[in-house]
Design a protein around this motif. Structure first.
Motif, PDB file in Angstrom:
ATOM      1  N   LEU A  92      13.928   8.587  -1.568  1.00  0.00           N
ATOM      2  CA  LEU A  92      14.456   9.704  -0.778  1.00  0.00           C
ATOM      3  C   LEU A  92      13.334  10.466  -0.073  1.00  0.00           C
ATOM      4  O   LEU A  92      12.367  10.915  -0.697  1.00  0.00           O
ATOM      5  N   PHE A  97       9.360   6.147   8.825  1.00  0.00           N
ATOM      6  CA  PHE A  97       8.209   5.692   9.633  1.00  0.00           C
ATOM      7  C   PHE A  97       8.662   4.595  10.601  1.00  0.00           C
ATOM      8  O   PHE A  97       8.159   4.484  11.709  1.00  0.00           O
ATOM      9  N   THR A 144      -1.665  12.135   8.355  1.00  0.00           N
ATOM     10  CA  THR A 144      -1.210  12.240   6.967  1.00  0.00           C
ATOM     11  C   THR A 144      -1.837  13.510   6.406  1.00  0.00           C
ATOM     12  O   THR A 144      -3.057  13.656   6.453  1.00  0.00           O
ATOM     13  N   SER A 171       8.568  13.480   1.746  1.00  0.00           N
ATOM     14  CA  SER A 171       9.039  12.563   0.720  1.00  0.00           C
ATOM     15  C   SER A 171       9.312  13.358  -0.559  1.00  0.00           C
ATOM     16  O   SER A 171       8.566  14.289  -0.871  1.00  0.00           O
ATOM     17  N   ASN A 176      -4.352  10.291   3.150  1.00  0.00           N
ATOM     18  CA  ASN A 176      -4.401   9.246   2.135  1.00  0.00           C
ATOM     19  C   ASN A 176      -5.244   8.108   2.699  1.00  0.00           C
ATOM     20  O   ASN A 176      -4.927   7.641   3.785  1.00  0.00           O
ATOM     21  N   ALA A 199      10.339   8.094   2.679  1.00  0.00           N
ATOM     22  CA  ALA A 199       9.629   8.358   3.937  1.00  0.00           C
ATOM     23  C   ALA A 199       9.409   7.049   4.689  1.00  0.00           C
ATOM     24  O   ALA A 199       9.441   7.004   5.914  1.00  0.00           O
ATOM     25  N   ALA A 200       9.237   5.965   3.934  1.00  0.00           N
ATOM     26  CA  ALA A 200       8.894   4.674   4.535  1.00  0.00           C
ATOM     27  C   ALA A 200       9.929   4.243   5.582  1.00  0.00           C
ATOM     28  O   ALA A 200       9.570   3.743   6.653  1.00  0.00           O
TER      29      ALA A 200
HETATM   30  C1  PLP Z   1       0.864   9.025   2.552  1.00  0.00           C
HETATM   31  C2  PLP Z   1       2.152   8.437   2.066  1.00  0.00           C
HETATM   32  N1  PLP Z   1       3.271   8.685   2.746  1.00  0.00           N
HETATM   33  C3  PLP Z   1       4.451   8.169   2.350  1.00  0.00           C
HETATM   34  C4  PLP Z   1       4.539   7.349   1.249  1.00  0.00           C
HETATM   35  C5  PLP Z   1       5.839   6.722   0.875  1.00  0.00           C
HETATM   36  O1  PLP Z   1       6.779   7.690   0.529  1.00  0.00           O
HETATM   37  P1  PLP Z   1       8.221   7.227   0.101  1.00  0.00           P
HETATM   38  O2  PLP Z   1       8.170   6.791  -1.318  1.00  0.00           O
HETATM   39  O3  PLP Z   1       9.068   8.459   0.292  1.00  0.00           O
HETATM   40  O4  PLP Z   1       8.642   6.124   1.012  1.00  0.00           O
HETATM   41  C6  PLP Z   1       3.390   7.051   0.519  1.00  0.00           C
HETATM   42  C7  PLP Z   1       3.469   6.157  -0.655  1.00  0.00           C
HETATM   43  O5  PLP Z   1       2.508   5.792  -1.257  1.00  0.00           O
HETATM   44  C8  PLP Z   1       2.169   7.617   0.933  1.00  0.00           C
HETATM   45  O6  PLP Z   1       1.029   7.363   0.280  1.00  0.00           O
END
Ligand code: PLP
Length: 371
Positions: free
Chosen positions: A232, A90, A162, A220, A166, A86-87
């Motif tokens: 992924l 973003f 979110t 994610s 988180n 997901a990162a």
């Molecule tokens: C709210 C949130 N979104 C996305 C991610 C990251 O996801 P990904 O591992 O798919 O990049 C995290 C990782 O801690 C997260 O806490």
């Protein structure tokens, strides 16, 4: 040199080096991944992929993976874009948001600010109330308040949500989010933890994407399938937006092992139901046992596979003492609104939860926390 508070959970390697032990000996409650993953089907797919998918380049269109993901949501594949976690996605959402004023509910996940900073953009904090025993309705209203939009002009804002939030674990109801799509120029909804929440899918905004060109939903596979190392995730958004992102990014951002792993698990509903059963059982167990530990410790309700704790005193000594025993919890000092009186703890398997509670009880006994 003093150690900076971690920006993410999961610094297992660092702690293992410090304790001179194998990383597998560390009990990690700081990264909130399903603790009994990954599924066997993923391991099998990776073994096969080592033979067949390491030599050739990945398909740059990721057609098969897009089809498989799209099918799980009843969408056309053009509405789906896989990403290197997901990162990565973003970062592209932030590029779209750079001409808007980004509104970031705080305390919140730090990576959105990282993504915005990549394009020289900054976010405006939108403080969430830190007491939410009164249910989600009241705190979601903060995002729709006219005050939030003051001085921004019509739809000049990008709202980053979110769901569940988180680090607080608060679940945004779908009907409370829908009106926000009319108020903001762009709404980015990070549903990284939503598939783990029993009943959570009913609050997903994925099915709204075809109706709202200003909506981006990012998901994610990291948490649900415990495959953070493979990287992924995927975005669901209008095809024109995703086509633009495709032109900006590297040619093969998702590697073939991640593709094959993703194909093996993405439609696994049996796994998802197992995860729901585990969370419905272990979430309340953990809260009940943490709640009893000492009167100055407060455990907050949450829908996700982590819980937030606060205390009248600094929790850093507790966290450090747990680390000495090979137990990692999420330090909240990197969330400026929280600081050292807060911790985030992932829900684990029963025997690990029990070990955590026992270790915490031992530290808390005879200490200032009891006061
Ligand atoms: C709210 C949130 N979104 C996305 C991610 C990251 O996801 P990904 O591992 O798919 O990049 C995290 C990782 O801690 C997260 O806490």
């Amino acid at each position: 040199m003093t150690e900076a508070p971690p920006r993410h959970g999961g610094n297992v390697q660092q702690l293992a080096r410090r304790l001179n032990c194998h990383p597998r000996r560390i009990l990690d409650f700081s990264a909130s991944l399903v603790p009994f993953g990954p599924p066997r089907s993923l391991r099998r797919a990776l073994r096969r992929a080592l033979n067949d998918h390491v030599v050739p380049y990945p398909d740059p269109s990721y057609q098969v993976l897009r089809e498989a993901i799209a099918q799980t949501h009843g969408l056309d594949p053009d509405w789906v874009l896989p990403g290197n976690g997901a990162a990565e996605l973003f970062t592209w959402a932030a590029r779209d948001a750079r001409s808007l004023i980004s509104l970031l509910p705080t305390p919140g996940f730090a990576d959105y600010r990282r993504a915005l900073a990549t394009w020289g953009a900054v976010g405006r904090s939108l403080p969430l109330r830190l007491h939410w025993d009164d249910g989600p309705r009241s705190w979601v209203e903060a995002l729709a308040e006219p005050r939030t939009l003051q001085g921004t002009g019509p739809r000049r804002t990008a709202l980053w949500i979110t769901n569940p939030h988180n680090p607080t674990g608060q679940l945004w109801r779908r009907d409370s989010l829908e009106p926000l799509l009319h108020a903001h120029g762009l709404v980015v909804v990070d549903e990284a933890f939503l598939p783990l929440v029993p009943g959570g899918e009913t609050h997903s905004l994925v099915s709204l994407a075809p109706r709202f060109g200003n909506l981006v939903v990012i998901r994610s596979l990291t948490k649900l399938f415990a495959m953070a190392g493979l990287r992924l995730g995927y975005a669901v958004a209008a095809p024109e937006r995703l086509e633009r992102w495709r032109r900006w990014r590297d040619p093969w951002p998702v590697n073939s092992l991640a593709v094959q792993g993703g194909l093996a698990v993405v439609a696994d509903r049996v796994w998802q139901q197992r995860v729901w059963r585990w969370l419905a059982r272990e979430g309340p167990w953990l809260v009940q046992h943490l709640d009893r530990l000492c009167p100055s410790l407060k455990v907050y309700p949450g829908a996700a596979n982590y819980r937030l704790l606060s205390c009248r005193h600094s929790l850093t000594p507790l966290q450090q003492s747990l680390a000495q025993q090979g137990i990692l919890v999420r330090d909240c000092r990197s969330f400026p609104e929280l600081g050292d009186r807060w911790l985030r703890i992932a829900v684990g398997r029963r025997r690990h939860n029990r070990r955590l509670v026992t270790a915490m009880a031992a530290v808390l006994r005879d200490s200032e926390y009891v006061a």
